[in-house]
Structures are given as C-alpha cells and as structure tokens.
Scaffold this active site. Structure first.
Site, PDB file in Angstrom:
ATOM      1  N   PRO A   9      83.724   4.713  10.065  1.00 15.88           N
ATOM      2  CA  PRO A   9      83.089   5.887   9.700  1.00 15.88           C
ATOM      3  C   PRO A   9      82.125   5.918   8.136  1.00 15.88           C
ATOM      4  CG  PRO A   9      85.618   5.086   8.812  1.00 15.88           C
ATOM      5  CD  PRO A   9      85.166   3.527   9.588  1.00 15.88           C
ATOM      6  N   ASN A  10      81.371   7.180   8.549  1.00 14.82           N
ATOM      7  CA  ASN A  10      80.442   7.858   7.799  1.00 14.82           C
ATOM      8  C   ASN A  10      79.133   7.014   7.427  1.00 14.82           C
ATOM      9  OD1 ASN A  10      81.769  10.107   7.808  1.00 14.82           O
ATOM     10  ND2 ASN A  10      83.148   8.949   6.741  1.00 14.82           N
ATOM     11  N   ARG A  17      73.610  10.385   2.486  1.00 10.72           N
ATOM     12  CA  ARG A  17      75.039  10.645   2.424  1.00 10.72           C
ATOM     13  C   ARG A  17      75.384   9.773   0.868  1.00 10.72           C
ATOM     14  NH1 ARG A  17      79.958   6.091   4.082  1.00 10.72           N
ATOM     15  NH2 ARG A  17      81.149   7.136   2.595  1.00 10.72           N
ATOM     16  N   TYR A  22      74.817   5.498  -2.049  1.00 11.60           N
ATOM     17  CA  TYR A  22      74.398   4.603  -0.970  1.00 11.60           C
ATOM     18  C   TYR A  22      73.340   4.591  -0.945  1.00 11.60           C
ATOM     19  CZ  TYR A  22      79.747   4.796   0.310  1.00 11.60           C
ATOM     20  OH  TYR A  22      81.301   4.910   0.167  1.00 11.60           O
ATOM     21  N   ASN A  71      81.796  -4.166   7.726  1.00 12.27           N
ATOM     22  CA  ASN A  71      82.096  -2.696   6.937  1.00 12.27           C
ATOM     23  C   ASN A  71      82.411  -1.641   7.554  1.00 12.27           C
ATOM     24  OD1 ASN A  71      81.758  -0.308   5.651  1.00 12.27           O
ATOM     25  ND2 ASN A  71      79.663  -0.571   4.330  1.00 12.27           N
ATOM     26  N   ALA A  74      85.225   3.999   4.863  1.00 12.80           N
ATOM     27  CA  ALA A  74      87.259   3.893   4.385  1.00 12.80           C
ATOM     28  C   ALA A  74      88.346   3.696   4.831  1.00 12.80           C
ATOM     29  CB  ALA A  74      87.317   5.165   4.787  1.00 12.80           C
ATOM     30  N   GLU A  95      83.582  -9.195   5.401  1.00 14.12           N
ATOM     31  CA  GLU A  95      83.759  -8.367   4.835  1.00 14.12           C
ATOM     32  C   GLU A  95      82.384  -7.518   4.191  1.00 14.12           C
ATOM     33  OE1 GLU A  95      86.598  -7.468   2.501  1.00 14.12           O
ATOM     34  OE2 GLU A  95      86.862  -5.325   2.376  1.00 14.12           O
ATOM     35  N   HIS A  97      80.308  -4.132   1.182  1.00 14.79           N
ATOM     36  CA  HIS A  97      80.581  -3.049   0.852  1.00 14.79           C
ATOM     37  C   HIS A  97      79.097  -2.657   0.200  1.00 14.79           C
ATOM     38  CE1 HIS A  97      84.424  -2.225   2.567  1.00 14.79           C
ATOM     39  NE2 HIS A  97      84.532  -3.707   1.665  1.00 14.79           N
ATOM     40  N   ILE A  98      78.598  -2.171   0.983  1.00 16.51           N
ATOM     41  CA  ILE A  98      77.246  -1.277  -0.195  1.00 16.51           C
ATOM     42  C   ILE A  98      77.109  -1.237  -1.366  1.00 16.51           C
ATOM     43  CG2 ILE A  98      75.002   0.911   0.407  1.00 16.51           C
ATOM     44  CD1 ILE A  98      76.175   0.863   2.953  1.00 16.51           C
ATOM     45  N   ARG A 104      84.518   1.628  -8.479  1.00 17.51           N
ATOM     46  CA  ARG A 104      84.676   3.273  -7.933  1.00 17.51           C
ATOM     47  C   ARG A 104      86.059   3.491  -8.193  1.00 17.51           C
ATOM     48  NH1 ARG A 104      81.895   3.810  -2.764  1.00 17.51           N
ATOM     49  NH2 ARG A 104      82.425   5.846  -3.270  1.00 17.51           N
ATOM     50  N   ARG A 108      89.939   2.487  -3.444  1.00 17.11           N
ATOM     51  CA  ARG A 108      89.275   1.255  -3.256  1.00 17.11           C
ATOM     52  C   ARG A 108      89.496   0.449  -4.143  1.00 17.11           C
ATOM     53  NH1 ARG A 108      85.531   5.150  -0.479  1.00 17.11           N
ATOM     54  NH2 ARG A 108      85.271   6.873  -1.935  1.00 17.11           N
TER      55      ARG A 108
HETATM   56  C1  DQA Z   1      81.928   1.281   1.798  1.00 20.80           C
HETATM   57  C2  DQA Z   1      82.859   1.357   0.761  1.00 20.80           C
HETATM   58  C3  DQA Z   1      84.238   2.453   0.634  1.00 20.80           C
HETATM   59  O1  DQA Z   1      85.115   2.498  -0.271  1.00 20.80           O
HETATM   60  C4  DQA Z   1      83.828   3.985   1.246  1.00 20.80           C
HETATM   61  O2  DQA Z   1      85.000   4.790   2.427  1.00 20.80           O
HETATM   62  C5  DQA Z   1      82.673   3.164   2.501  1.00 20.80           C
HETATM   63  C6  DQA Z   1      81.446   2.406   2.730  1.00 20.80           C
HETATM   64  C7  DQA Z   1      80.901   1.284   1.117  1.00 20.80           C
HETATM   65  O3  DQA Z   1      80.065   0.505   1.489  1.00 20.80           O
HETATM   66  O4  DQA Z   1      80.621   0.753   0.044  1.00 20.80           O
HETATM   67  O5  DQA Z   1      82.588   4.734   3.212  1.00 20.80           O
HETATM   68  O6  DQA Z   1      82.130   0.814   2.505  1.00 20.80           O
END
Ligand code: DQA
Length: 140
Positions: A9-10, A17, A22, A71, A74, A95, A97-98, A104, A108
């Site tokens: 998501p997102n 964003r 990011y 990725n 959330a 796994e 994460h950017i 953070r 998270r």
């Molecule tokens: C994320 C980190 C997550 O905590 C967050 O909810 C994201 C992006 C990252 O790529 O840093 O949507 O996965």
C-alpha cells in the site's frame, strides 16, 4: 533468473509521498533503471493497496519466480496473512523498505514478515531494491 517485485500500500505514490522520507523519484522511473542495469533478469512487478491481492500475488509468484522482493508497506507491521503466505511458499522472499524503519516510530520496528523472509534490507532509499536483487543473484 526471474524476480518478482511486489509492492504494498501507498508505494504507488513514491515520488510524491513524503519525499523527505521516501525521496522524489517515482518507483516506475527507478524500476526502468533497474531493468536496464540487469538486462539478463526477467523482472515482473505488481503493486496493490489491498492485503488479499498481495497474498494472491505472493502465492502466484511462487509458481514462476526464482526470488521475490517484497515491500509490504504498512502491512509489514500488521499482516499475519502476508507472513503466513511467505511461510507457505518455497521461493525465497527478501523484505525491503525504502526508509530505515528502525529509526522511525516504534510501531514500524515490528515486522510480521521478517522472520519468514530470507533477509531484510531497510533504509537505503530505492537502492534497497537493488541490494535485494544483488542478494538474490549472489545467493547471499
Ligand atoms: C515502508 C515502511 C513502512 O513502515 C511504511 O508503512 C511504508 C513504506 C518503506 O518502504 O520504507 O509504507 O515499507
């Protein structure tokens, strides 16, 4: 080698964003560069904001890919279903994460998927995906 990249998501909004977190490059622009850099790798890419669609895609990628870069956004921190999907398949999942999730908010710092994955790469911006590709190629 076939690598499936799955974004949750997102992550379709990367580029606009929260650019301070990011970055300002879109995922599509970065993905084009990644494809050029690794011309011999057969990539496919899937993004969804819907948890069940991500579970379906993980199951389906297991049948065709040699490695999965995930990725989960959330859902990383909430989804037992995605963790179970990773545990259920044979294809290794990295796994990514950017952002550096450990620098953070506390929520998270917990991942429902980390223990089921071959490893986690977090905090290198979009280059986290390149590091994940390297780990799959070099079988780290
Ligand atoms: C994320 C980190 C997550 O905590 C967050 O909810 C994201 C992006 C990252 O790529 O840093 O949507 O996965």
């Amino acid at each position: 080698m076939k690598i499936a990249i799955i974004n949750g998501p997102n992550l379709n909004l990367v580029g606009t964003r929260e650019p301070g977190v990011y970055g300002s490059e879109t995922f599509d622009a970065y993905f084009q560069k990644l494809r050029k850099e690794y011309e011999n790798i057969d990539f496919d890419y899937f993004q969804s904001n819907v948890e069940g669609e991500l579970v379906n895609e993980i199951q389906s990628a297991d049948k065709r890919a040699d490695g999965i870069i995930l990725n989960a956004g959330a859902y990383t921190h909430t989804s037992i279903a995605i963790g179970d999907a990773i545990a259920a398949i044979k294809t290794p999942v990295i796994e990514v994460h950017i952002s550096n999730v450990y620098s953070r908010e506390d929520f998270r710092k917990f991942s429902h998927i980390a223990a089921k994955c071959a490893g986690t790469i977090s905090g290198f911006g979009l280059k986290s995906y390149l590091l994940a590709v390297e780990s799959l190629i070099k079988n780290i």
